[in-house]
Design an enzyme around this catalytic site. Sequence first.
Site, PDB file in Angstrom:
ATOM      1  N   GLU A  49      21.143 -12.462 -35.477  1.00 27.29           N
ATOM      2  CA  GLU A  49      20.153 -13.188 -34.670  1.00 27.29           C
ATOM      3  C   GLU A  49      18.799 -12.967 -35.324  1.00 27.29           C
ATOM      4  OE1 GLU A  49      19.951 -11.420 -30.832  1.00 27.29           O
ATOM      5  OE2 GLU A  49      22.077 -11.575 -30.463  1.00 27.29           O
ATOM      6  N   ASP A  60      10.992  -8.038 -23.765  1.00 29.26           N
ATOM      7  CA  ASP A  60      11.231  -7.062 -24.824  1.00 29.26           C
ATOM      8  C   ASP A  60      10.542  -5.736 -24.552  1.00 29.26           C
ATOM      9  OD1 ASP A  60      12.941  -8.318 -26.796  1.00 29.26           O
ATOM     10  OD2 ASP A  60      11.326  -9.783 -27.002  1.00 29.26           O
TER      11      ASP A  60
END
Lengths: 264, 414
Positions: A49, A60
């Site tokens: 990815e 995140d």
Amino acid sequence: MTTLASVFDKARAEKRAALVGYLPAGFPSKDGGVAAATAMVEAGCDVIEIGLPYSDPLMDGPTIQDAVHRSLLNGTRIADVMRTVEGVAATGAATLVMTYWNPIDRYGVERFARELAAAGGAGTITPDLTPEESGPWREASAAAGIDTVFLVAPSSTEERIRAVAECCTGFVYAASLMGVTGARETVSSAAESLVKRTRAHTDLPVCVGLGVGTGAQAAEVAGYADGVIVGSAFIRRILDAPDEAAGLLAVRELGAEMARGVRA
Amino acid sequence: MTATDGFVLTAADLAGNGVHGDDPDLYGKFGIFGGRYVPEALIPALDEVAAEYAKAKVDVAFLREFDHLLRTYAGRPTTLTEVPRFAEQAGGARIVLKREDLTHTGAHKINNVLGQALLTKRLGKTRVIAETGAGQHGVATATAAALLGLECVIYMGAVDCERQALNVARMKLLGATVVPVHNGSQTLKDAINEAFRDWVTNVDRTHYLFGTVAGPHPFPEIVRDFARIIGVEARRQMLELTGRLPDAVAAAVGGGSNAIGIFHAFIGDEAVQLHGYEAAGHGISSGRHAATLTEGSVGVLHGSRTYVLQDEEGQTIDSHSISAGLDYPGVGPEHAWLKDTGRGTYHAITDAEAMDAFALLARTEGIIPAIESSHALAGALKLGRELGPEATILVNLSGRGDKDMGTAMKYFNL
């Protein structure tokens, strides 16, 4: 282009889980990112990815935030993301772009899908695009011949899991815990039950991400999931290394440890 | 409750006036704006908040409790003040201020916060988190948390912590934990990112007490409804004071909660112009501004489709304003929709224009406004000159300027 379907067929034939590695484009540098992802593939990652660095990465944790921030300071643009995809896809790994929705929305859904396919990309993971809003992106992706992966979470109801799984092609991404990205001491016990619940709604492979940082954890997750996703742990190795060469070596070591894990 | 209790909140006051399609659709959309662009993990929490709010807003007991707090704690209804000496600079137009600066904690934010704190209790949650820019929403949240016995954590950009040090101290005194955010531009947008990260991690016991009419559905609707009281009161009071509706309503727009709060009751009154004033910072051409509706483009930020200050690849552009509360590169989706339908008109006011209005109101009327509100005051001066001496303009004085004295001392060399 290597497709996700072929990756999971191969892993299944080898009676193991697939290994999925994450790295933002442009980190630790534009070329260094391709080199690091290539090292991850050589060490045993089946799928890579490539993160599209975004100014407001609200799901995140600190490790990926740090890497993304550095990448943006390096001046990473969508053209660099596409070039990174091209470089990584050339290794033979199925290569995805993981991105928050706004960059695709702004760039143009059809344009992004077309350029990603042209770069050899196999699809996208879009963590903040809900089934309700995903119609145009799924159409553009289908037209370009790339997969669309979406996330389910431990908090998801059966109805939501079904709705998300119906939008997915390639695989379903099961977030192992309620929280942001980042390696944890233990893999959340919620992960296994989420995989089970997801399988009740789809025949697609189910991969587990968030919080996997060691080979032992990879082995544990591989016991019940079709794929193991590792992101922050790879980034941590690069951040902690004194230079890019040392970072590559550390990434290679971790990749090998994870690859043994998914085969245990 | 009797009529002599004064203001009594009704479900209709909270629920909108049923015109101009003013409630979002099933997907939380105002036209093409709004919706939900968030990690799937948060969807159940948003659904839970939406479902509980749908019950609460038609529950008489809830409305009474909210109304009681607004009257006995927040100090509502707030008065109107006509400011003729200030209005001399507006070509003689009549200017009337809605005095949200007189509420407890000194800004309109208390309205939304009390409503959502009560909602938190209904949700059975014991902890609230919030983002804050100028610190007004943080102070209001810490206040409501103290009042209702909730644990409180406030996320605030490190830059904002510095320029609003007084509010940081207030929040701490009220028992809140203030977490400075060092990521990104270290301002409001980064505080929102960090609050979302906390929420997804602690969602089982935590309500995200969102401070403005932005963010994913149902926040734009809930925050608007709780802020709506400003316009509901002001509309009634204007009729009492002047015998008619104002020609225009003016308000500052950052995320847009005080503006929606005063606009909303007037949306059905088509003759009443609605003017929002964003921060032009150092001037639009400088690129250092927060004029999202004026200069931005349609995109997704913080879970909602709206106007965003962004580059051609969707990266958020850092905003700038002398006023921390307007320093935000997004805006509430209902404003985006009011702009596109033409019902609302949006303008940009520079730091210098706002500071001039700030000083002018102090000198001519003895009222020190928040720098946020000063953008609306500067806008009203321009608007008055355009509309002429027969016009009446209602301005939302959304907060008081005590918190801005540090900035004012520096700016005016006081």
